[in-house]
Design an enzyme around this catalytic site. Structure first.
Site, PDB file in Angstrom:
ATOM      1  N   MET A   1       4.401 -15.056  -4.650  1.00  0.00           N
ATOM      2  CA  MET A   1       3.254 -15.533  -5.437  1.00  0.00           C
ATOM      3  C   MET A   1       2.282 -14.388  -5.691  1.00  0.00           C
ATOM      4  SD  MET A   1       2.638 -19.141  -3.581  1.00  0.00           S
ATOM      5  CE  MET A   1       3.425 -18.540  -2.109  1.00  0.00           C
TER       6      MET A   1
ATOM      7  N   HIS B   1      -0.808 -13.980   6.305  1.00  0.00           N
ATOM      8  CA  HIS B   1      -1.745 -13.135   5.573  1.00  0.00           C
ATOM      9  C   HIS B   1      -2.689 -12.346   6.487  1.00  0.00           C
ATOM     10  CE1 HIS B   1      -1.391 -16.214   2.008  1.00  0.00           C
ATOM     11  NE2 HIS B   1      -0.289 -15.509   2.173  1.00  0.00           N
TER      12      HIS B   1
ATOM     13  N   ASN C   1      -3.342 -15.703  -2.121  1.00  0.00           N
ATOM     14  CA  ASN C   1      -2.279 -14.902  -1.526  1.00  0.00           C
ATOM     15  C   ASN C   1      -2.596 -13.428  -1.804  1.00  0.00           C
ATOM     16  OD1 ASN C   1      -1.500 -17.411  -3.076  1.00  0.00           O
ATOM     17  ND2 ASN C   1       0.026 -17.390  -1.469  1.00  0.00           N
TER      18      ASN C   1
ATOM     19  N   GLU D   1       9.521   4.304   7.563  1.00  0.00           N
ATOM     20  CA  GLU D   1       9.502   2.844   7.679  1.00  0.00           C
ATOM     21  C   GLU D   1      10.267   2.421   8.935  1.00  0.00           C
ATOM     22  OE1 GLU D   1       8.297  -0.075   6.171  1.00  0.00           O
ATOM     23  OE2 GLU D   1       9.474  -0.943   7.805  1.00  0.00           O
TER      24      GLU D   1
ATOM     25  N   GLU E   1      -1.134 -23.706  -1.473  1.00  0.00           N
ATOM     26  CA  GLU E   1       0.126 -23.621  -2.213  1.00  0.00           C
ATOM     27  C   GLU E   1       0.995 -24.808  -1.825  1.00  0.00           C
ATOM     28  OE1 GLU E   1       1.580 -20.126  -0.239  1.00  0.00           O
ATOM     29  OE2 GLU E   1       3.516 -21.024   0.093  1.00  0.00           O
TER      30      GLU E   1
ATOM     31  N   VAL F   1       6.517   5.082  13.623  1.00  0.00           N
ATOM     32  CA  VAL F   1       5.522   6.106  13.950  1.00  0.00           C
ATOM     33  C   VAL F   1       4.756   5.659  15.196  1.00  0.00           C
ATOM     34  CG1 VAL F   1       3.404   7.255  13.182  1.00  0.00           C
ATOM     35  CG2 VAL F   1       5.326   6.950  11.595  1.00  0.00           C
TER      36      VAL F   1
ATOM     37  N   GLY G   1       0.820  -1.203   0.000  1.00  0.00           N
ATOM     38  CA  GLY G   1       0.000   0.000   0.000  1.00  0.00           C
ATOM     39  C   GLY G   1       0.858   1.259   0.000  1.00  0.00           C
TER      40      GLY G   1
ATOM     41  N   ASN H   1       8.393 -12.380   1.404  1.00  0.00           N
ATOM     42  CA  ASN H   1       7.315 -13.278   0.973  1.00  0.00           C
ATOM     43  C   ASN H   1       7.728 -14.200  -0.162  1.00  0.00           C
ATOM     44  OD1 ASN H   1       6.779 -11.888  -1.479  1.00  0.00           O
ATOM     45  ND2 ASN H   1       5.379 -10.488  -0.423  1.00  0.00           N
ATOM     46  N   GLY H   2       6.823 -15.124  -0.469  1.00  0.00           N
ATOM     47  CA  GLY H   2       7.101 -16.136  -1.486  1.00  0.00           C
ATOM     48  C   GLY H   2       6.895 -15.641  -2.904  1.00  0.00           C
TER      49      GLY H   2
ATOM     50  N   GLY I   1      -3.318  -3.549   3.559  1.00  0.00           N
ATOM     51  CA  GLY I   1      -4.103  -4.766   3.746  1.00  0.00           C
ATOM     52  C   GLY I   1      -5.168  -4.681   4.819  1.00  0.00           C
TER      53      GLY I   1
END
Ligand code: FAD
Length: 500
Positions: free
Chosen positions: A116, A440, A478, A35, A355, A244, A16, A113-114, A468
């Site tokens: 996918m 997830h 995914n 970050e 998966e 933050v 995002g 991550n993988g 998310g």
């Protein structure tokens, strides 16, 4: 720096946040990304940026003194090891009933991550996000997202012969022989590079047990795609290792954003407050939800909707492994990037999209591992604890029973047809199901409930949610392509109407 004033501030640099960074900077708006994790761009003493799964060191985990591997046991024995406490790339954030794995660093989940890159089923997207025009998503925003992410497909002919996908072929063939459909999974890992790895002409990454602690080569993570493109505009700044801690109305107008600069040991080096005209919450489902719930409870953003903090789910994640017969070798060399899924989503008795996961131990183990995504209807909430000043999650491990039940139907059927059994030594002692973890996390600030239909926080002009946390607990596949495409849709509208 402390006291700065910026037009747009983005909290978090995952999917995002990266979409917001690219589209805002391309629209001419100077954008500051903050970050909490590190900028993973400097090699360690071993010449590598990331460590592998066989020899994890301090770079592996976020502020832990012991690894917390998703598959944490072998032959029932704890397979974790001591590490130096450090701001490593993978966080296993522990709540009372679930461990939530998340990426930490510039690029967020894309670092660990993988890869996918799966577009959700259209009817399911319409079911979970009924206010979103599905036609526009599939015509415009999914293609925009997959192009910018660098999604590519494995060459099916090469797949059939590559040693590194033997594990996937064995599981696929057994699933098919047991009556299940299978499908190739697109990925952001460069399959051309992987081919060269298999041929031995380039340094190995996916074929060197690298994935959940980062890939040193081959992976098109967000720092190499969206964020690199945003930086090329000259309007992006990224401030890493800053977490933050507060957002509140600024007396001079806009929003005051307070952050702590972190040392690699996790301690605070400095505290800064900047003023932003617009703030994009992109700290992920857990990060955004925790921050907003805390701000509401502490009275800094007291009028946030009651739906902030609600509607969290684990995408029905559950892990399981099967023991293969001795003649069904799964291979000592296994690509860390999954390439095939078992698609039993259409089964109304218990949708499953599983998966076929690698078990890249570097030696033959006759293990077939799976991460199943199921349609678990259970949801949880984030709740502020005023005694500790922390935000917890109400999820109980037992809420994952529907996921276990759905996956069990599929894998019981496969085991019966193949005359195989479950491994019960990998998730604990005599424990078949990896049911207390998720890769997830989704929801917490659901689109159309906690926000308006484009992620605006109602009554708070200039505050947006864009990660998310907008997705109500489930995508059926995914999630990062869905998160990216939804962010593309929302930012386009926000730039056109709020920032014009
Ligand atoms: P994130 O990518 O989590 O980004 C949020 C960022 O915000 C992080 O970098 C975090 O450090 C930062 N942050 C949080 N709080 C703060 C704060 N207070 N201040 C500053 N920064 C903050 N999905 C797929 O689609 N395919 C896969 O193959 C896949 N495999 C996965 C494997 C693993 C091991 C894991 C952990 C996840 C996997 N996922 C996969 C899930 C996917 O990575 C996530 O769904 C995705 O990253 C979520 O995107 P996001 O933008 O919501 O948040």
């Amino acid at each position: 720096d402390d006291g700065d004033h910026v037009p747009a501030l983005v909290i978090g640099s995952g999917y995002g946040g990266s979409v917001a960074a690219l589209r805002l900077t391309r629209a001419g708006i100077a954008t500051a990304v903050v970050e909490m994790g590190m900028a993973w761009n400097t090699a360690g003493p071993d010449g590598k940026i990331f460590c592998d799964m066989l020899d994890p060191d301090r770079r592996s985990y976020w502020l832990r003194t012991r690894t917390d591997q998703p598959v944490g046991y072998f032959l029932g024995i704890d397979a974790n090891r001591s590490i130096e406490r450090y701001t490593g790339v993978l966080d296993s954030e522990r709540f009372a009933g679930i461990r939530v794995y998340q990426g930490r660093g510039v690029g967020g989940g894309s670092l660990v991550n993988g890869g996918m890159a799966v577009v959700p089923r259209r009817d399911y997207l319409a079911e979970i996000l009924p206010s979103v025009d599905a036609a526009a998503m599939y015509a415009t925003y999914f293609p925009r997202a997959t192009a910018a992410l660098g999604v590519n497909a494995v060459d099916p002919a090469w797949f059939e012969t590559a040693d590194c996908y033997r594990y996937a072929r064995v599981s696929r063939d057994q699933a098919r022989a047991s009556g299940y459909a299978t499908t190739f999974l697109p990925n952001v890992y460069d399959f051309g590079y992987m081919r060269q790895e298999q041929a031995g002409t380039v340094p190995r990454s996916a074929l060197a047990s690298e994935v959940i602690y980062g890939n040193n080569h081959g992976k098109r993570s967000l720092d190499k795609t969206y964020l690199a493109a945003a930086a090329a505009t000259g309007r992006l700044t990224i401030t890493a290792q800053h977490v933050v801690t507060a957002v509140a109305p600024a007396p001079a107008g806009g929003w005051a954003v307070t952050m702590n600069q972190l040392a690699t040991t996790g301690g605070t080096v400095a505290t800064k407050t900047v003023r932003a005209d617009r703030v994009f919450f992109a700290a992920g489902s857990v990060g955004t939800s925790k921050l907003l719930v805390a701000m509401r409870a502490q009275g800094r953003l007291p009028d946030l909707p009651a739906a902030v903090g609600q509607g969290w789910g684990n995408n029905g994640n559950v892990m399981v492994a099967r023991a293969q017969h001795l003649w069904n070798t799964t291979g000592a060399l296994q690509s860390g990037m999954p390439a095939v899924g078992i698609d039993n989503w259409a089964d109304p008795a218990g949708p499953v999209f599983a998966e076929i996961a690698p078990f890249p131990a570097g030696t033959e183990l006759w293990i077939s591992l799976y991460l199943a995504i199921t349609k678990n209807p259970n949801r949880a909430q984030f709740a502020y604890d005023s005694a500790t000043g922390t935000v917890g999650l109400t999820w109980r491990t037992a809420q994952n029973q529907p996921a276990v039940a759905a996956a069990k139907r599929v894998f019981d059927t496969i085991n019966k047809a193949q005359v195989t059994v479950y491994r019960s030594d990998l998730f604990g002692v005599n424990k078949v199901w990896g049911d207390d973890l998720t890769y997830h996390p989704l929801g917490g600030c659901v689109l159309g409930r906690a926000t308006d239909d484009y992620g605006r926080l109602p009554g708070h002009p200039g505050l947006y949610v864009i990660d998310g946390s907008l997705i109500p607990g489930s995508t059926g596949v995914n999630p990062f392509v869905t998160i990216t495409a939804l962010a593309e849709r929302n930012i386009e509208r926000i730039i056109a109407t709020d920032l014009a």
